[in-house]
Design an enzyme around this catalytic site. Structure first.
Site, PDB file in Angstrom:
ATOM      1  N   LEU A   1      13.260  24.797 -12.429  1.00  0.00           N
ATOM      2  CA  LEU A   1      15.047  24.981 -12.441  1.00  0.00           C
ATOM      3  C   LEU A   1      14.840  25.867 -11.063  1.00  0.00           C
ATOM      4  O   LEU A   1      16.012  25.501  -9.904  1.00  0.00           O
ATOM      5  CB  LEU A   1      15.116  26.254 -13.224  1.00  0.00           C
ATOM      6  CG  LEU A   1      16.550  27.131 -13.273  1.00  0.00           C
ATOM      7  CD1 LEU A   1      18.018  26.017 -13.579  1.00  0.00           C
ATOM      8  CD2 LEU A   1      16.752  27.969 -14.634  1.00  0.00           C
TER       9      LEU A   1
ATOM     10  N   TYR B   1       5.692  33.008 -26.761  1.00  0.00           N
ATOM     11  CA  TYR B   1       6.826  32.551 -26.470  1.00  0.00           C
ATOM     12  C   TYR B   1       8.228  33.575 -26.162  1.00  0.00           C
ATOM     13  O   TYR B   1       8.115  34.097 -25.782  1.00  0.00           O
ATOM     14  CB  TYR B   1       6.295  30.882 -26.033  1.00  0.00           C
ATOM     15  CG  TYR B   1       7.287  30.559 -24.956  1.00  0.00           C
ATOM     16  CD1 TYR B   1       8.184  31.006 -23.220  1.00  0.00           C
ATOM     17  CD2 TYR B   1       8.545  30.145 -25.367  1.00  0.00           C
ATOM     18  CE1 TYR B   1       8.347  30.789 -22.677  1.00  0.00           C
ATOM     19  CE2 TYR B   1       9.587  29.647 -24.829  1.00  0.00           C
ATOM     20  CZ  TYR B   1      10.147  29.934 -22.993  1.00  0.00           C
ATOM     21  OH  TYR B   1      11.080  29.830 -22.092  1.00  0.00           O
TER      22      TYR B   1
ATOM     23  N   ASP C   1       4.867  37.356  -5.699  1.00  0.00           N
ATOM     24  CA  ASP C   1       3.743  37.236  -7.475  1.00  0.00           C
ATOM     25  C   ASP C   1       4.302  38.471  -8.085  1.00  0.00           C
ATOM     26  O   ASP C   1       4.480  39.857  -7.868  1.00  0.00           O
ATOM     27  CB  ASP C   1       2.511  37.375  -6.947  1.00  0.00           C
ATOM     28  CG  ASP C   1       1.573  37.742  -8.567  1.00  0.00           C
ATOM     29  OD1 ASP C   1       2.339  37.915  -9.435  1.00  0.00           O
ATOM     30  OD2 ASP C   1       0.651  37.803  -8.057  1.00  0.00           O
ATOM     31  N   ILE C   2       5.502  38.886  -8.762  1.00  0.00           N
ATOM     32  CA  ILE C   2       6.518  39.191  -9.690  1.00  0.00           C
ATOM     33  C   ILE C   2       5.282  40.297 -10.687  1.00  0.00           C
ATOM     34  O   ILE C   2       5.920  40.987 -11.015  1.00  0.00           O
ATOM     35  CB  ILE C   2       7.232  38.156 -10.774  1.00  0.00           C
ATOM     36  CG1 ILE C   2       6.347  37.420 -11.201  1.00  0.00           C
ATOM     37  CG2 ILE C   2       8.287  37.162  -9.559  1.00  0.00           C
ATOM     38  CD1 ILE C   2       8.187  37.120 -12.545  1.00  0.00           C
TER      39      ILE C   2
ATOM     40  N   LYS D   1       9.585  36.491 -24.574  1.00  0.00           N
ATOM     41  CA  LYS D   1      11.462  36.314 -23.500  1.00  0.00           C
ATOM     42  C   LYS D   1      12.352  37.331 -24.211  1.00  0.00           C
ATOM     43  O   LYS D   1      13.486  37.616 -23.252  1.00  0.00           O
ATOM     44  CB  LYS D   1      12.117  34.776 -23.667  1.00  0.00           C
ATOM     45  CG  LYS D   1      10.735  33.580 -23.052  1.00  0.00           C
ATOM     46  CD  LYS D   1      11.220  33.733 -21.807  1.00  0.00           C
ATOM     47  CE  LYS D   1      12.206  34.069 -21.443  1.00  0.00           C
ATOM     48  NZ  LYS D   1      11.783  33.231 -19.784  1.00  0.00           N
TER      49      LYS D   1
ATOM     50  N   THR E   1       5.775  29.581 -18.821  1.00  0.00           N
ATOM     51  CA  THR E   1       7.221  28.461 -19.967  1.00  0.00           C
ATOM     52  C   THR E   1       6.494  27.606 -20.934  1.00  0.00           C
ATOM     53  O   THR E   1       6.740  27.347 -21.640  1.00  0.00           O
ATOM     54  CB  THR E   1       7.952  27.319 -18.626  1.00  0.00           C
ATOM     55  OG1 THR E   1       7.018  26.772 -18.346  1.00  0.00           O
ATOM     56  CG2 THR E   1       8.557  28.982 -18.441  1.00  0.00           C
TER      57      THR E   1
ATOM     58  N   ASP F   1      16.084  29.337 -25.713  1.00  0.00           N
ATOM     59  CA  ASP F   1      16.847  29.162 -27.354  1.00  0.00           C
ATOM     60  C   ASP F   1      15.169  29.995 -28.370  1.00  0.00           C
ATOM     61  O   ASP F   1      15.751  29.573 -29.548  1.00  0.00           O
ATOM     62  CB  ASP F   1      17.575  27.754 -27.900  1.00  0.00           C
ATOM     63  CG  ASP F   1      16.415  26.741 -27.757  1.00  0.00           C
ATOM     64  OD1 ASP F   1      15.356  27.079 -26.435  1.00  0.00           O
ATOM     65  OD2 ASP F   1      16.226  25.712 -27.578  1.00  0.00           O
TER      66      ASP F   1
HETATM   67  N1  LIG Z   1      12.602  24.256 -18.777  1.00  0.00           N
HETATM   68  C1  LIG Z   1      12.762  24.489 -19.924  1.00  0.00           C
HETATM   69  O1  LIG Z   1      13.210  23.556 -21.160  1.00  0.00           O
HETATM   70  C2  LIG Z   1      13.236  26.331 -20.452  1.00  0.00           C
HETATM   71  C3  LIG Z   1      14.409  26.058 -21.482  1.00  0.00           C
HETATM   72  C4  LIG Z   1      14.808  26.925 -22.235  1.00  0.00           C
HETATM   73  C5  LIG Z   1      13.861  28.209 -20.819  1.00  0.00           C
HETATM   74  N2  LIG Z   1      13.603  28.048 -20.159  1.00  0.00           N
HETATM   75  C6  LIG Z   1      13.201  29.541 -19.150  1.00  0.00           C
HETATM   76  O2  LIG Z   1      14.130  28.940 -18.063  1.00  0.00           O
HETATM   77  C7  LIG Z   1      13.333  29.347 -16.789  1.00  0.00           C
HETATM   78  C8  LIG Z   1      12.712  29.186 -15.527  1.00  0.00           C
HETATM   79  O3  LIG Z   1      12.156  27.045 -16.091  1.00  0.00           O
HETATM   80  P1  LIG Z   1      10.637  26.462 -15.471  1.00  0.00           P
HETATM   81  O4  LIG Z   1      11.288  25.213 -16.523  1.00  0.00           O
HETATM   82  O5  LIG Z   1      11.881  26.382 -14.627  1.00  0.00           O
HETATM   83  O6  LIG Z   1       9.894  26.912 -15.523  1.00  0.00           O
HETATM   84  P2  LIG Z   1       8.681  26.213 -14.631  1.00  0.00           P
HETATM   85  O7  LIG Z   1       8.752  25.009 -14.847  1.00  0.00           O
HETATM   86  O8  LIG Z   1       7.312  26.502 -15.644  1.00  0.00           O
HETATM   87  O9  LIG Z   1       8.548  27.343 -13.437  1.00  0.00           O
HETATM   88  C9  LIG Z   1       8.314  28.841 -14.116  1.00  0.00           C
HETATM   89  C10 LIG Z   1       7.726  29.154 -12.699  1.00  0.00           C
HETATM   90  O10 LIG Z   1       7.564  30.480 -12.253  1.00  0.00           O
HETATM   91  C11 LIG Z   1       5.894  30.143 -11.475  1.00  0.00           C
HETATM   92  N3  LIG Z   1       5.286  31.793 -11.508  1.00  0.00           N
HETATM   93  C12 LIG Z   1       4.519  31.656 -12.650  1.00  0.00           C
HETATM   94  N4  LIG Z   1       3.749  32.779 -12.258  1.00  0.00           N
HETATM   95  C13 LIG Z   1       4.455  33.653 -11.414  1.00  0.00           C
HETATM   96  C14 LIG Z   1       3.788  34.460 -10.698  1.00  0.00           C
HETATM   97  N5  LIG Z   1       3.302  36.090 -11.394  1.00  0.00           N
HETATM   98  N6  LIG Z   1       4.406  35.070  -9.460  1.00  0.00           N
HETATM   99  C15 LIG Z   1       5.510  34.443  -8.899  1.00  0.00           C
HETATM  100  N7  LIG Z   1       5.983  33.064  -9.778  1.00  0.00           N
HETATM  101  C16 LIG Z   1       4.967  32.647 -10.775  1.00  0.00           C
HETATM  102  C17 LIG Z   1       5.461  29.126 -11.574  1.00  0.00           C
HETATM  103  O11 LIG Z   1       4.432  29.075 -10.839  1.00  0.00           O
HETATM  104  P3  LIG Z   1       4.032  27.968 -10.233  1.00  0.00           P
HETATM  105  O12 LIG Z   1       4.216  26.989 -10.117  1.00  0.00           O
HETATM  106  O13 LIG Z   1       3.033  28.527  -8.993  1.00  0.00           O
HETATM  107  O14 LIG Z   1       2.330  27.928 -11.253  1.00  0.00           O
HETATM  108  C18 LIG Z   1       6.319  28.305 -12.041  1.00  0.00           C
HETATM  109  O15 LIG Z   1       6.941  27.935 -10.809  1.00  0.00           O
HETATM  110  C19 LIG Z   1      11.942  30.340 -17.620  1.00  0.00           C
HETATM  111  O16 LIG Z   1      12.316  31.807 -17.689  1.00  0.00           O
HETATM  112  C20 LIG Z   1      12.121  30.177 -19.010  1.00  0.00           C
HETATM  113  O17 LIG Z   1      11.368  30.543 -19.871  1.00  0.00           O
HETATM  114  C21 LIG Z   1      13.410  26.974 -19.774  1.00  0.00           C
END
Ligand SMILES: NC(=O)c1ccc[n+]([C@@H]2O[C@H](COP(=O)([O-])OP(=O)(O)OC[C@H]3O[C@@H](n4cnc5c(N)ncnc54)[C@H](OP(=O)(O)O)[C@@H]3O)[C@@H](O)[C@H]2O)c1
Length: 164
Positions: free
Chosen positions: A13, A139, A51-52, A143, A77, A117
């Site tokens: 995202l 997870y 780094d959050i 959340k 995630t 969800d």
């Molecule tokens: N994708 C889905 O299907 C989905 C569905 C529902 C909700 N969501 C929510 O939407 C949001 C975005 O999801 P996404 O699919 O884009 O997830 P994603 O591709 O897994 O991206 C999450 C990012 O968080 C980063 N991260 C991990 N630890 C960190 C830290 N300490 N400091 C800073 N960044 C850090 C990761 O970095 P690295 O790349 O370096 O590991 C990764 O790039 C999340 O909150 C997730 O819970 C996603």
């Protein structure tokens, strides 16, 4: 110009939001992620390492850029990883949100939190905003805890519960 800061800009995202916000007029984008920038170009926006889980880092970066809006996408995630590394999941999905909310409040930023969800059990969907959560996984639980922190502590906030 409005300043928008994205966390987790290397993620799925985060990269899509970078695609969008770096092209919008009247928006100054600050993309942040852990480690090096993996977005294909560094044009039309600023990148900062963030780094959050590091509170000092969070306060410094947000205090420095003073965004009007923070879009918080970074998270653990991987649902299975959250089950096997609950401590890491807490750090990233719960405690880090406290750091970010505190920093957002300090600069009066609107905090947009990405949720899921997975806070529901999936048995009685589609769900309304005020449906009772019932997470089935760690997870989903993490959340939901993060949502509670945002609702209770953020001065200006929105929560988006996305699916897939
Ligand atoms: N994708 C889905 O299907 C989905 C569905 C529902 C909700 N969501 C929510 O939407 C949001 C975005 O999801 P996404 O699919 O884009 O997830 P994603 O591709 O897994 O991206 C999450 C990012 O968080 C980063 N991260 C991990 N630890 C960190 C830290 N300490 N400091 C800073 N960044 C850090 C990761 O970095 P690295 O790349 O370096 O590991 C990764 O790039 C999340 O909150 C997730 O819970 C996603």
């Amino acid at each position: 110009m409005k300043k928008v800061l994205i966390t987790g800009s290397n993620g799925l995202l985060g990269q899509k939001l970078t695609d969008l916000y770096r092209t919008l007029p009247h928006i100054e984008l600050i993309a942040t992620a852990r480690g090096a920038n993996r977005y294909p170009t560094s044009e039309d926006y600023t990148y900062a390492e963030l780094d959050i889980t590091n509170k000092g880092n969070v306060m410094a970066i947000i205090g420095n850029y003073k965004p009007d809006c923070i879009i918080h996408t970074a998270a653990m995630t991987n649902v299975d990883q959250c089950e096997t590394d609950k401590e890491g999941c807490d750090l990233l999905n719960v405690f880090a949100v406290e750091n970010l909310v505190e920093a957002a409040n300090a600069v009066n930023a609107h905090f947009i939190h990405l949720s899921t969800d997975f806070i529901f059990d999936g048995l009685h969907g589609p769900y309304t905003e005020d449906a009772k959560p019932k997470p089935l996984s760690y997870y989903g639980w993490s959340k939901l805890k993060a949502e509670e922190i945002v609702m209770q502590k953020a001065a200006k906030w929105s929560i988006a519960r996305t699916i897939l």
